[in-house]
Motif scaffolding. Structure first.
Motif, PDB file in Angstrom:
ATOM      1  N   VAL A  81      12.258   5.314   8.377  1.00 29.89           N
ATOM      2  CA  VAL A  81      12.325   3.908   7.968  1.00 29.89           C
ATOM      3  C   VAL A  81      13.557   3.656   7.103  1.00 29.89           C
ATOM      4  O   VAL A  81      14.166   2.593   7.157  1.00 29.89           O
ATOM      5  N   ASN A  92      16.118 -12.484   6.807  1.00 30.54           N
ATOM      6  CA  ASN A  92      15.393 -13.530   7.536  1.00 30.54           C
ATOM      7  C   ASN A  92      14.757 -14.547   6.603  1.00 30.54           C
ATOM      8  O   ASN A  92      13.646 -15.017   6.841  1.00 30.54           O
ATOM      9  N   ILE A 144       3.556 -11.899  10.545  1.00 33.66           N
ATOM     10  CA  ILE A 144       3.805 -13.341  10.450  1.00 33.66           C
ATOM     11  C   ILE A 144       4.690 -13.828  11.589  1.00 33.66           C
ATOM     12  O   ILE A 144       4.793 -15.009  11.842  1.00 33.66           O
ATOM     13  N   ARG A 150       8.279 -19.059   8.787  1.00 29.88           N
ATOM     14  CA  ARG A 150       7.658 -19.530   7.549  1.00 29.88           C
ATOM     15  C   ARG A 150       8.415 -19.060   6.317  1.00 29.88           C
ATOM     16  O   ARG A 150       7.949 -19.226   5.197  1.00 29.88           O
ATOM     17  N   THR A 197       5.471   3.340  11.802  1.00 29.56           N
ATOM     18  CA  THR A 197       6.762   3.544  11.171  1.00 29.56           C
ATOM     19  C   THR A 197       7.825   2.830  11.998  1.00 29.56           C
ATOM     20  O   THR A 197       7.531   2.349  13.091  1.00 29.56           O
ATOM     21  N   ARG A 198       9.007   2.724  11.438  1.00 31.69           N
ATOM     22  CA  ARG A 198      10.036   1.994  12.168  1.00 31.69           C
ATOM     23  C   ARG A 198      11.287   2.853  12.270  1.00 31.69           C
ATOM     24  O   ARG A 198      11.629   3.572  11.341  1.00 31.69           O
ATOM     25  N   MET A 202      11.361  -8.406  13.348  1.00 31.21           N
ATOM     26  CA  MET A 202      12.226  -9.076  12.380  1.00 31.21           C
ATOM     27  C   MET A 202      12.458  -8.213  11.158  1.00 31.21           C
ATOM     28  O   MET A 202      13.033  -8.651  10.184  1.00 31.21           O
ATOM     29  N   ASN A 203      11.915  -7.009  11.175  1.00 34.28           N
ATOM     30  CA  ASN A 203      12.450  -6.097  10.199  1.00 34.28           C
ATOM     31  C   ASN A 203      11.865  -6.264   8.796  1.00 34.28           C
ATOM     32  O   ASN A 203      12.500  -5.928   7.821  1.00 34.28           O
ATOM     33  N   CYS A 204      10.652  -6.817   8.680  1.00 34.22           N
ATOM     34  CA  CYS A 204      10.159  -7.103   7.325  1.00 34.22           C
ATOM     35  C   CYS A 204       9.390  -5.929   6.739  1.00 34.22           C
ATOM     36  O   CYS A 204       9.126  -5.905   5.543  1.00 34.22           O
ATOM     37  N   LEU A 205       8.977  -4.996   7.574  1.00 42.19           N
ATOM     38  CA  LEU A 205       8.300  -3.774   7.133  1.00 42.19           C
ATOM     39  C   LEU A 205       6.889  -3.976   6.571  1.00 42.19           C
ATOM     40  O   LEU A 205       6.315  -3.055   6.026  1.00 42.19           O
ATOM     41  N   ARG A 206       6.364  -5.170   6.707  1.00 46.56           N
ATOM     42  CA  ARG A 206       5.016  -5.388   6.158  1.00 46.56           C
ATOM     43  C   ARG A 206       3.988  -4.487   6.815  1.00 46.56           C
ATOM     44  O   ARG A 206       3.125  -3.918   6.150  1.00 46.56           O
ATOM     45  N   VAL A 262       4.499  -1.668   8.341  1.00 45.36           N
ATOM     46  CA  VAL A 262       4.755  -0.278   7.996  1.00 45.36           C
ATOM     47  C   VAL A 262       4.176   0.046   6.620  1.00 45.36           C
ATOM     48  O   VAL A 262       3.562   1.083   6.412  1.00 45.36           O
ATOM     49  N   GLN A 263       4.347  -0.883   5.693  1.00 37.70           N
ATOM     50  CA  GLN A 263       3.940  -0.590   4.321  1.00 37.70           C
ATOM     51  C   GLN A 263       2.472  -0.863   4.035  1.00 37.70           C
ATOM     52  O   GLN A 263       1.956  -0.403   3.035  1.00 37.70           O
ATOM     53  N   ASN A 264       1.832  -1.623   4.906  1.00 37.66           N
ATOM     54  CA  ASN A 264       0.463  -1.998   4.576  1.00 37.66           C
ATOM     55  C   ASN A 264      -0.622  -1.366   5.438  1.00 37.66           C
ATOM     56  O   ASN A 264      -1.795  -1.480   5.122  1.00 37.66           O
ATOM     57  N   CYS A 265      -0.254  -0.722   6.516  1.00 38.20           N
ATOM     58  CA  CYS A 265      -1.275  -0.099   7.364  1.00 38.20           C
ATOM     59  C   CYS A 265      -2.056   0.924   6.539  1.00 38.20           C
ATOM     60  O   CYS A 265      -1.472   1.770   5.862  1.00 38.20           O
ATOM     61  N   ARG A 316       0.834  -1.200   0.000  1.00 41.65           N
ATOM     62  CA  ARG A 316       0.000   0.000   0.000  1.00 41.65           C
ATOM     63  C   ARG A 316       0.872   1.255   0.000  1.00 41.65           C
ATOM     64  O   ARG A 316       0.584   2.213  -0.690  1.00 41.65           O
ATOM     65  N   HIS A 317       1.934   1.247   0.795  1.00 42.84           N
ATOM     66  CA  HIS A 317       2.816   2.417   0.834  1.00 42.84           C
ATOM     67  C   HIS A 317       4.207   2.001   0.396  1.00 42.84           C
ATOM     68  O   HIS A 317       4.842   1.205   1.070  1.00 42.84           O
ATOM     69  N   ILE A 358      14.036  -6.342   1.009  1.00 43.76           N
ATOM     70  CA  ILE A 358      14.692  -5.243   1.722  1.00 43.76           C
ATOM     71  C   ILE A 358      15.947  -5.728   2.421  1.00 43.76           C
ATOM     72  O   ILE A 358      16.496  -5.073   3.281  1.00 43.76           O
TER      73      ILE A 358
END
Ligand code: SF4
Lengths: 514, 471
Positions: free
Chosen positions: A111, A443, B44, A448, B84-85, B69-73, B75-78, A36-37, A439
């Motif tokens: 970020v 991990n 996740i 998963r 924010t991180r 774990m730093n995946c930013l999901r 942050v990017q999907n809200c 989304r962003h 990014i």
């Protein structure tokens, strides 16, 4: 595992190109982020003071501000497109100052500080995303050329002449390279760009990623590689552009897989973990993966290190002969890492009959590997390329073998630098994954698998995007790289890639040259 | 066949909430508060769920600062971009320029899990750097066999001998050995534990160290004055560190020890004799700070019959003060080469201490000529030290090191030791070396930054024609 040669088949003709499922051309197609962003370097915030006058939307040529027809308010800024403070200094449409009610603020996105690292700086990641979205560089305020590692490629600069000897136009430039230089038969293969895609195995990346890579390779008439986990059926349409890998575990290696491709790669070692074997965790060995690898589902699978059947160049020759007995038209590539005697290994590979020697430096790789190996074992590719190039030259066989370099080649500039240092072409891997919005959190193996759905076979996660999206992002990236390389070649005044090979004079080293 | 050496590991969570690298910042005022598919529910790694449980029930030190774990999901999907991180500012304060926050975090990870750190996406750091970052280790390929060591499929030994070896054996006419054979101690790992240079010291902390040393079957070098009664059961694995003048005072400790360390002073020969008189079977080591002349000192001591020399640099691996202090690995190469040239290298055991923060440093130190390394700070970090240096300023330790339970503390130390040993096996396996004794002084199986730069880029790009011709 049945890998024995049953009967020598009659000379098999190389596979013919097949039509892919959906028509995607080389022409860049706008392919935005799937989130989304999208992440950008800046954050533009619009406060409640906004009166919805739409001035900012009128002004901004980059599309940060949009006011939809009939909407009361201007939409939330697409701040990933913003040029930020660069705009403040250089443009007359700086929205922050122009907003009549002062509703806009600009700041560095916090970020950004949390993504990337010295090798792949945040700006390099953002610039790769820009290229994958648009098919070329649209935001030249980002430094996508140099990382922050203080060594190797990051200390080399392209040494442009004041005026090129020849005045060239883009259509004069030929970016292709040939892969078979032995002159002893075997298929003649020419790829349209001086790179091909690295091996990522079935089970380690999602099917959409694998197909995207293969499809982009087909579009650009180059190659992608299966990695060591076998040849899954969804890659069927791409035989013509696939390299199949024979790795130490021999997983998924069958006579049929060897015969359907034009290039077979022996993976003696890999830069991600030089000197170490592979280990597929039991959880990742799903029934589908196990079937492909001809193994028992749920068991951890080890690829030993090294091939326990190869302890000399003669053994290596036996390997090459074994492949050529099954598929006489194939080209054989030997993928090795970079020990102190990498030059000897390369020469040995040539005498054993390999067409391509692929040296994989220690800093690259995409797969999960022990941190200690990534950083400390084997030498960086920047040292290995000239070492091997010069040794092959002195042996008088440089023009009989194709030298492919990989392991830490991140962008078009690195590709040119590697060629000027002596490689014929390169293999890229991480760049493709970054195009798919990796990014580099690292991990890939936890829980998963990759949370962003790139390196995961989890049913839910691996469906975060489809193969059209991945194909277009990678194809866009390829187009962007090619355009940059053409631009560089015009400035150099060279028409073909081989003209740049080993031309140290086209480079400058910031510590020694000046 | 003797049983294979193995260090058992066990998950031991930290006692205090560790400092994590990333923080998630939530702008609650921007949150719509009613999303059916709130991104937090979709994490996740279930970080938000665990965080919720933690704040509700105060159960276990799970904290999203530590576990994001730093995946930013999110942050990017809200929907409202309300999340924010940022890099956790507390993370940046960990350690110092040498003991970087990332090093401390990886040591904590290994101490908690006993696992070796594995990640994807290639190497992320600088091209090279000062100290240990300016060398790479070799690997074997096609023409040289490797060892497949990590999962124990091909055995690789990490044992080392500590003590003096006689260069030539002689026998009398009754076929009895006619030379004195000094005591030799075999350690199954090429490291000993040592008292860290700082720390919120306490008998409990020492006990955690001693206990781990006993399980590992190695030694813990500790000032004799610090050896309290609670450590008596580990006496075979505690090496008392004494001054010459204190030998008679610590007679009892010396008598029961297998390994004794002596602080170097002018009367060294007499002091060693005094120790041997109390305990002939003890291996005696001389502890001495490194300086530019250490290679000569090493020669002198070896010629004088010293069994073991324990050389120390400061906690950053530096030797001497000033603008450009020498780094321990470079100094050790000189010592090793000098002793080899003199033909006496195998007579003496060299222990190196200072600046060894990661397992690769241990391997590289051995390549540069050390037989054994001594580790203090890494094991202090294993029991959660943050290197805030409060203890050196008389302030309270934020993680109550002095109150560490010896049992769980020692298990965290063992976890770290196991992870380090396994990583050493990786390095050895890649090089095709089947025992760590053969790694010692193998400069030829390492690549040094200076050499590679000179032979590659300087040779190619130097403008100096004379220099170029020479290269
Ligand atoms: S955490 Fe701080 S006070 Fe405690 S032992 Fe470590 S450095 Fe000393």
């Amino acid at each position: 595992m049945s890998i024995a040669v049953k009967k020598k088949k009659k000379s098999k003709t190389a596979p013919a190109p097949k039509q892919a499922a959906q028509e995607i051309t080389r022409e860049p197609q706008h392919t935005p982020s799937r989130f989304r962003h999208a992440i950008g370097k800046y954050r533009v915030l619009r406060s409640d003071a906004c009166i919805g006058c739409g001035k900012c939307a009128e002004l901004c040529p980059h599309g940060v501000h949009v006011k939809y027809e009939g909407a009361q308010k201007t939409s939330r800024p697409k701040d990933y497109l913003c040029r930020g403070f660069h705009c403040k200094q250089n443009c007359d449409y700086y929205c922050i100052d122009k907003c009549p009610v002062g509703a806009l603020t600009l700041r560095i996105n916090p970020v950004v500080e949390t993504i990337g690292d010295p090798r792949w700086t945040p700006e390099m990641i953002l610039s790769t995303w820009d290229m994958a979205e648009h098919g070329r560089v649209t935001n030249d305020t980002l430094n996508g050329e140099l990382g922050d590692t203080d060594g190797g490629f990051d200390k080399l600069r392209l040494n442009f002449p004041k005026k090129p000897k020849k005045k060239l136009k883009p259509k004069d430039i030929d970016t292709s390279i040939v892969l078979n230089r032995r002159g002893e038969g075997g298929t003649q293969i020419k790829i349209d760009v001086p790179w091909y895609g690295g091996g990522m195995s079935y089970g380690s990346v999602s099917p959409a990623t694998m197909v995207g890579k293969a499809h982009a390779a087909q579009i650009w008439n180059t190659f992608s590689c299966t990695g060591e986990g076998g040849f899954p059926p969804h890659l069927d349409p791409y035989d013509y552009n696939m390299i199949t890998q024979v790795a130490t575990g021999l997983f998924g290696v069958r006579e049929e897989t060897i015969q359907r491709v034009r290039i077979v790669e022996f993976r003696y070692a890999q830069g991600a973990k030089p000197g170490l074997g592979g280990h597929l965790l039991g959880d990742k060995n799903t029934p589908a993966v196990a079937k492909m690898r001809e193994a028992v589902a749920g068991m951890s699978l080890f690829s030993p290190f090294p091939f326990h059947s190869v302890y000399s160049i003669e053994d290596h020759k036996k390997h090459v002969d074994w492949i050529l007995a099954m598929n006489p038209a194939a080209l054989v590539s030997a993928k090795v890492s970079t020990p102190t005697d990498v030059d000897m290994v390369a020469v040995g590979s040539y005498y054993a009959g390999a067409h391509i020697v692929h040296i994989d430096g220690s800093y690259g790789g995409t797969g999960a590997a022990p941190d200690i190996a990534k950083k400390n074992i084997a030498m960086p590719i920047e040292y290995a390329i000239p070492k091997v190039h010069e040794f092959l030259t002195n042996e008088g066989i440089r023009d009989k073998i194709t030298l492919i370099a990989s392991g830490g080649i991140r962008n078009a500039y690195d590709i040119v630098k590697a060629i000027c240092l002596g490689a014929d072409g390169v293999v890229v891997g991480t760049g493709e994954l970054v195009a798919l919005e990796c990014i580099r959190c690292g991990n890939c193996e936890s829980g998963r698998g990759c949370a962003r759905g790139i390196a995961s076979t989890d049913p839910e996660l691996s469906n975060m995007y489809d193969e059209n999206w991945s194909t277009r992002r990678i194809s866009n990236l390829y187009n962007g790289w090619r355009e940059q390389i053409i631009e560089i070649m015009i400035r150099y005044g060279v028409k073909t890639i081989p003209e740049m090979r080993g031309r140290y004079d086209l480079l400058r080293h910031v510590d020694y040259s000046d | 066949m003797p049983k294979k050496y193995h260090i058992n590991t066990e998950h031991i969570p930290p006692r205090f909430t560790p400092v994590g690298k990333f923080g998630i910042v939530d702008f609650n005022e921007d949150c719509a508060g009613a999303c059916h598919h709130c991104v937090k529910k979709e994490c996740i790694y279930e970080i938000y769920k665990k965080e919720g449980i933690f704040t509700r029930e105060m159960e276990g030190p799970v904290h999203y600062l530590y576990s994001c774990m730093n995946c930013l999901r999110c942050v990017q999907n809200c929907t409202r971009a309300a999340i924010t991180r940022v890099v956790n500012p507390e993370f940046r304060w960990l350690g110092d320029d040498y003991w970087k926050p990332d090093i401390i975090l990886t040591l904590w990870y290994q101490s908690e899990t006993g696992k070796i750190p594995v990640s994807g996406a290639g190497y992320r750091g600088k091209f090279s750097g000062p100290g240990f970052d300016s060398m790479w280790t070799d690997m074997s390929e096609i023409v040289r066999p490797t060892r497949d060591g990590i999962h124990g499929r091909e055995y690789i030994s990490t044992s080392v001998d500590v003590g003096r070896k006689v260069p030539i054996l002689a026998f009398d006419d009754k076929r009895r050995t006619a030379v004195d054979i000094p005591p030799l101690m075999e350690l199954p790992v090429p490291f000993v534990l040592s008292k860290p240079p700082f720390g919120d010291y306490s008998p409990k902390m020492y006990e955690a160290f001693a206990r781990a040393a006993a399980v590992l079957e190695t030694q813990f070098v500790l000032d004799a004055a610090d050896i309290t009664k609670n450590l008596a059961k580990y006496k075979k694995h505690i090496a008392p560190l004494v001054r010459g003048a204190e030998i008679s005072k610590y007679k009892k400790l010396i008598r029961s020890a297998a390994f004794v360390e002596l602080i170097y002073d002018g009367k060294m020969a007499a002091n060693i004799k005094a120790i041997k008189k109390i305990n002939t079977n003890a291996v005696v080591s001389v502890k001495i700070p490194l300086d530019v002349n250490s290679h000569r000192t090493a020669e002198k001591l070896t010629d004088a019959g010293v069994e073991v020399i324990h050389f120390t640099a400061d906690m950053h691996g530096n030797i001497g003060k000033g603008e450009h202090p020498e780094f321990i690995k470079d100094n050790f190469r000189r010592i090793h080469t000098h002793l080899v040239d003199r033909g006496i290298r195998d007579c003496v055991t060299l222990i190196a201490e200072g600046g060894i923060a990661l397992p690769e440093h241990m391997a590289k130190m051995i390549i540069c000529g050390a037989d054994v390394v001594a580790l203090g700070i890494p094991f202090l970090v294993a029991i959660e030290c943050r290197m805030c240096m409060n203890c050196t300023r008389g302030r309270a330790c934020p993680v109550d090191i002095s109150g560490v339970p010896p049992e769980s503390g020692s298990k965290r130390i063992l976890n770290l030791a196991a992870a380090w040993r396994n990583q050493l096996l990786e390095v050895l396996g890649a090089m095709g070396i089947r025992e760590v004794r053969r790694l010692r002084g193998e400069f030829g199986r390492a690549m040094f930054y200076e050499d590679l730069e000179r032979d590659t880029f300087r040779k190619i790009f130097s403008k100096d024609k004379k220099e170029k011709a020479k290269l």
